[in-house]
Design a protein around this motif. Structure first.
Motif, PDB file in Angstrom:
ATOM      1  N   ARG A 138     -16.560  49.109  91.646  1.00  0.00           N
ATOM      2  CA  ARG A 138     -15.470  49.085  90.668  1.00  0.00           C
ATOM      3  C   ARG A 138     -16.006  49.354  89.260  1.00  0.00           C
ATOM      4  O   ARG A 138     -15.350  50.005  88.439  1.00  0.00           O
ATOM      5  N   LEU A 139     -17.219  48.875  88.988  1.00  0.00           N
ATOM      6  CA  LEU A 139     -17.848  49.092  87.688  1.00  0.00           C
ATOM      7  C   LEU A 139     -18.459  50.491  87.561  1.00  0.00           C
ATOM      8  O   LEU A 139     -18.763  50.938  86.455  1.00  0.00           O
ATOM      9  N   GLY A 140     -18.680  51.142  88.695  1.00  0.00           N
ATOM     10  CA  GLY A 140     -19.291  52.465  88.666  1.00  0.00           C
ATOM     11  C   GLY A 140     -20.797  52.426  88.478  1.00  0.00           C
ATOM     12  O   GLY A 140     -21.382  53.350  87.914  1.00  0.00           O
ATOM     13  N   ILE A 141     -21.464  51.354  88.937  1.00  0.00           N
ATOM     14  CA  ILE A 141     -22.918  51.262  88.788  1.00  0.00           C
ATOM     15  C   ILE A 141     -23.576  51.203  90.156  1.00  0.00           C
ATOM     16  O   ILE A 141     -22.967  50.798  91.153  1.00  0.00           O
ATOM     17  N   GLU A 142     -24.826  51.616  90.200  1.00  0.00           N
ATOM     18  CA  GLU A 142     -25.623  51.527  91.416  1.00  0.00           C
ATOM     19  C   GLU A 142     -27.080  51.381  91.028  1.00  0.00           C
ATOM     20  O   GLU A 142     -27.472  51.686  89.892  1.00  0.00           O
ATOM     21  N   ALA A 143     -27.899  50.902  91.956  1.00  0.00           N
ATOM     22  CA  ALA A 143     -29.321  50.734  91.678  1.00  0.00           C
ATOM     23  C   ALA A 143     -29.966  52.086  91.401  1.00  0.00           C
ATOM     24  O   ALA A 143     -29.614  53.093  92.018  1.00  0.00           O
ATOM     25  N   LEU A 144     -30.905  52.097  90.447  1.00  0.00           N
ATOM     26  CA  LEU A 144     -31.631  53.320  90.122  1.00  0.00           C
ATOM     27  C   LEU A 144     -32.910  53.374  90.943  1.00  0.00           C
ATOM     28  O   LEU A 144     -33.762  52.501  90.836  1.00  0.00           O
ATOM     29  N   TYR A 145     -33.023  54.383  91.776  1.00  0.00           N
ATOM     30  CA  TYR A 145     -34.226  54.593  92.566  1.00  0.00           C
ATOM     31  C   TYR A 145     -34.237  56.041  93.033  1.00  0.00           C
ATOM     32  O   TYR A 145     -33.236  56.747  92.936  1.00  0.00           O
ATOM     33  N   ARG A 146     -35.388  56.483  93.483  1.00  0.00           N
ATOM     34  CA  ARG A 146     -35.507  57.863  93.935  1.00  0.00           C
ATOM     35  C   ARG A 146     -34.678  58.080  95.191  1.00  0.00           C
ATOM     36  O   ARG A 146     -34.814  57.365  96.177  1.00  0.00           O
ATOM     37  N   LYS A 147     -33.849  59.096  95.160  1.00  0.00           N
ATOM     38  CA  LYS A 147     -33.005  59.410  96.308  1.00  0.00           C
ATOM     39  C   LYS A 147     -33.081  60.913  96.583  1.00  0.00           C
ATOM     40  O   LYS A 147     -33.201  61.708  95.645  1.00  0.00           O
ATOM     41  N   PRO A 148     -33.020  61.326  97.848  1.00  0.00           N
ATOM     42  CA  PRO A 148     -33.159  62.741  98.175  1.00  0.00           C
ATOM     43  C   PRO A 148     -31.911  63.555  97.844  1.00  0.00           C
ATOM     44  O   PRO A 148     -30.902  63.469  98.522  1.00  0.00           O
ATOM     45  N   ASN A 149     -31.955  64.308  96.761  1.00  0.00           N
ATOM     46  CA  ASN A 149     -30.927  65.295  96.436  1.00  0.00           C
ATOM     47  C   ASN A 149     -29.518  64.718  96.405  1.00  0.00           C
ATOM     48  O   ASN A 149     -28.595  65.277  96.978  1.00  0.00           O
ATOM     49  N   THR A 150     -29.351  63.590  95.737  1.00  0.00           N
ATOM     50  CA  THR A 150     -28.006  63.009  95.682  1.00  0.00           C
ATOM     51  C   THR A 150     -27.301  63.323  94.369  1.00  0.00           C
ATOM     52  O   THR A 150     -26.102  63.098  94.251  1.00  0.00           O
ATOM     53  N   SER A 151     -28.032  63.778  93.363  1.00  0.00           N
ATOM     54  CA  SER A 151     -27.435  64.078  92.070  1.00  0.00           C
ATOM     55  C   SER A 151     -27.406  65.579  91.861  1.00  0.00           C
ATOM     56  O   SER A 151     -28.406  66.187  91.502  1.00  0.00           O
ATOM     57  N   LYS A 152     -26.257  66.180  92.106  1.00  0.00           N
ATOM     58  CA  LYS A 152     -26.129  67.625  92.015  1.00  0.00           C
ATOM     59  C   LYS A 152     -25.275  68.015  90.821  1.00  0.00           C
ATOM     60  O   LYS A 152     -24.249  67.405  90.572  1.00  0.00           O
ATOM     61  N   PRO A 153     -25.692  69.048  90.088  1.00  0.00           N
ATOM     62  CA  PRO A 153     -24.849  69.519  88.983  1.00  0.00           C
ATOM     63  C   PRO A 153     -23.564  70.137  89.509  1.00  0.00           C
ATOM     64  O   PRO A 153     -23.499  70.577  90.663  1.00  0.00           O
ATOM     65  N   VAL A 154     -22.538  70.150  88.680  1.00  0.00           N
ATOM     66  CA  VAL A 154     -21.284  70.783  89.078  1.00  0.00           C
ATOM     67  C   VAL A 154     -21.537  72.272  89.281  1.00  0.00           C
ATOM     68  O   VAL A 154     -22.185  72.911  88.452  1.00  0.00           O
ATOM     69  N   PRO A 155     -21.067  72.863  90.374  1.00  0.00           N
ATOM     70  CA  PRO A 155     -21.289  74.292  90.614  1.00  0.00           C
ATOM     71  C   PRO A 155     -20.841  75.140  89.428  1.00  0.00           C
ATOM     72  O   PRO A 155     -19.747  74.983  88.913  1.00  0.00           O
ATOM     73  N   GLY A 156     -21.732  76.010  88.975  1.00  0.00           N
ATOM     74  CA  GLY A 156     -21.417  76.887  87.859  1.00  0.00           C
ATOM     75  C   GLY A 156     -21.777  76.327  86.502  1.00  0.00           C
ATOM     76  O   GLY A 156     -21.762  77.054  85.510  1.00  0.00           O
ATOM     77  N   HIS A 157     -22.114  75.034  86.438  1.00  0.00           N
ATOM     78  CA  HIS A 157     -22.499  74.417  85.169  1.00  0.00           C
ATOM     79  C   HIS A 157     -24.003  74.562  84.959  1.00  0.00           C
ATOM     80  O   HIS A 157     -24.795  74.204  85.825  1.00  0.00           O
ATOM     81  N   LYS A 158     -24.407  75.063  83.802  1.00  0.00           N
ATOM     82  CA  LYS A 158     -25.819  75.273  83.504  1.00  0.00           C
ATOM     83  C   LYS A 158     -26.488  73.963  83.112  1.00  0.00           C
ATOM     84  O   LYS A 158     -25.930  73.168  82.377  1.00  0.00           O
ATOM     85  N   ILE A 159     -27.704  73.734  83.606  1.00  0.00           N
ATOM     86  CA  ILE A 159     -28.510  72.589  83.229  1.00  0.00           C
ATOM     87  C   ILE A 159     -29.632  73.072  82.315  1.00  0.00           C
ATOM     88  O   ILE A 159     -30.350  74.010  82.643  1.00  0.00           O
ATOM     89  N   TYR A 160     -29.797  72.408  81.163  1.00  0.00           N
ATOM     90  CA  TYR A 160     -30.764  72.824  80.154  1.00  0.00           C
ATOM     91  C   TYR A 160     -32.033  71.970  80.245  1.00  0.00           C
ATOM     92  O   TYR A 160     -31.991  70.827  80.702  1.00  0.00           O
ATOM     93  N   PRO A 161     -33.192  72.503  79.805  1.00  0.00           N
ATOM     94  CA  PRO A 161     -34.441  71.726  79.863  1.00  0.00           C
ATOM     95  C   PRO A 161     -34.469  70.609  78.825  1.00  0.00           C
ATOM     96  O   PRO A 161     -33.763  70.656  77.815  1.00  0.00           O
ATOM     97  N   TYR A 162     -35.307  69.612  79.071  1.00  0.00           N
ATOM     98  CA  TYR A 162     -35.498  68.504  78.133  1.00  0.00           C
ATOM     99  C   TYR A 162     -36.481  68.943  77.060  1.00  0.00           C
ATOM    100  O   TYR A 162     -37.609  69.342  77.350  1.00  0.00           O
ATOM    101  N   LEU A 163     -36.069  68.873  75.792  1.00  0.00           N
ATOM    102  CA  LEU A 163     -36.854  69.429  74.684  1.00  0.00           C
ATOM    103  C   LEU A 163     -37.546  68.381  73.814  1.00  0.00           C
ATOM    104  O   LEU A 163     -38.251  68.747  72.875  1.00  0.00           O
ATOM    105  N   LEU A 164     -37.356  67.094  74.118  1.00  0.00           N
ATOM    106  CA  LEU A 164     -37.800  66.064  73.180  1.00  0.00           C
ATOM    107  C   LEU A 164     -39.135  65.420  73.533  1.00  0.00           C
ATOM    108  O   LEU A 164     -39.635  64.598  72.760  1.00  0.00           O
ATOM    109  N   ARG A 165     -39.736  65.777  74.658  1.00  0.00           N
ATOM    110  CA  ARG A 165     -40.979  65.135  75.062  1.00  0.00           C
ATOM    111  C   ARG A 165     -42.088  65.421  74.042  1.00  0.00           C
ATOM    112  O   ARG A 165     -42.389  66.566  73.734  1.00  0.00           O
TER     113      ARG A 165
END
Length: 254
Positions: free
Chosen positions: A79-106
Motif C-alpha cells: 500500500r505504501l509502494g515500498i519494497e526491500a532494496l537488493y540485487r534482483k535479476p532484471n526487474t527494473s526495466k525502463p519504459v519502452p522507447g524512453h531513453k536512459i542517460y548516463p550518470y555524470l556526477l561521479r
C-alpha cells in the motif's frame, strides 16, 4: 459506468469492461488509526533499514511490542509502494522507447549554485490514500527551488515544478534524475532539450546517486510528516510548505 440511469445494464457494462459487477458497488474505506500508525513506523524502519523485507520488518515491529503478522506487513508495504532494496535479476526495466542517460556526477566537485540540480519524488501515507511530493534541489546550496504535491503519479506535476524552478532561478549545467517513467517521458525531457541542459540519471536502485534529495525526504518525514498525521491534502501541503520554508531559510547545511 458512472451514469447509473443509462440504458445499458450494469451487468452488461461490467461484462464489457471485464470486471466483476460487485466491484461497481465498492466504496473505498479509510485506513484505520492502527494501520496508519503501523504504516508510518514501517516507513521509518524502511528508511533506516532499506534492505529489510516483510519478514525482517515484522520482526522489528514485534520487538517494539506491535502485534502484527508478516502478511499484514507485506500488505501495508504494498500500500505504501515500498519494497526491500537488493540485487534482483532484471526487474527494473525502463519504459519502452524512453531513453536512459548516463550518470555524470561521479567524482564531480559541485561547489557553486546552478551547477547541478536534482529532482525526486516521494510518497506520504494518509488516512485516505497517499500523496506524492516532487522537489527540485540545488546540490551546492541544498536549497529547494520548487516543489509540488499531487494525488497521482503522472508527469504533469513534475513538469510544473521543473518549469517554476527554471523561471525563478535560471538553469543548471546538469540535471540529475532517477529512471522513473515521469522523468524519462518525452514531455519532461523536451524541457531540457530546449535549453541544452545535460541530463544525468541514477543507476537502478542506486539511491546514493541522489543522496541529497533522499536526505531531504528523510528530514521532511521525520520532522514534519510523522509528527502531524495529515487528514487532508491541503493540510499536508501547508505543513510541508512550512518545513520547506525552514529548510530554505534557517536550516544550516554542511
Amino acid at each position: 459506468m458512472i451514469d447509473r440511469n443509462a440504458k445499458l445494464s450494469l451487468s452488461r457494462r461490467a461484462k464489457a469492461l471485464r470486471i466483476s459487477r460487485r466491484s461497481i458497488y465498492y466504496q473505498p474505506q479509510p485506513v484505520g488509526d492502527a494501520d496508519l500508525k503501523l504504516m508510518h513506523r514501517i516507513e521509518k524502519l524502511h528508511m533506516e533499514f532499506p534492505f529489510a523485507g516483510s519478514r525482517m520488518l515484522k520482526g522489528l515491529l514485534v520487538q517494539e511490542g506491535a502485534v502484527v503478522g508478516r502478511l499484514h506487513v507485506a500488505l501495508l508495504m504494498k500500500r505504501l509502494g515500498i519494497e526491500a532494496l537488493y540485487r534482483k535479476p532484471n526487474t527494473s526495466k525502463p519504459v519502452p522507447g524512453h531513453k536512459i542517460y548516463p550518470y555524470l556526477l561521479r567524482n564531480l566537485p559541485i561547489i557553486r549554485p546552478n551547477h547541478v540540480w536534482a529532482m525526486d519524488i516521494t510518497y506520504i501515507a494518509m488516512a485516505r490514500g497517499s500523496i506524492y511530493i516532487v522537489a527540485v534541489v540545488d546540490w551546492a546550496t541544498r536549497r529547494i527551488l520548487a516543489w509540488r504535491v499531487s494525488i497521482t503519479l503522472d508527469a504533469g506535476f513534475c513538469i510544473e515544478a521543473l518549469e517554476e524552478a527554471l523561471a525563478k532561478h535560471g538553469q543548471p549545467e546538469i540535471f540529475n534524475l532517477d529512471q522513473g517513467s515521469q522523468f524519462t517521458s518525452a514531455d519532461f525531457i523536451t524541457v531540457f532539450a530546449a535549453r541544452r541542459i545535460k541530463i544525468s540519471m541514477d543507476g537502478k536502485g542506486a539511491w546514493r546517486d541522489n543522496v541529497f534529495v533522499e536526505r531531504l525526504w528523510r528530514s521532511i518525514k521525520y520532522e514534519e510528516v510523522y509528527l502531524r498525521g495529515y487528514a487532508s491534502v491541503s493540510e499536508a501541503r501547508a505543513g510541508i510548505g512550512r518545513d520547506i520554508g525552514f529548510n530554505n531559510g534557517r536550516r544550516p547545511h554542511s
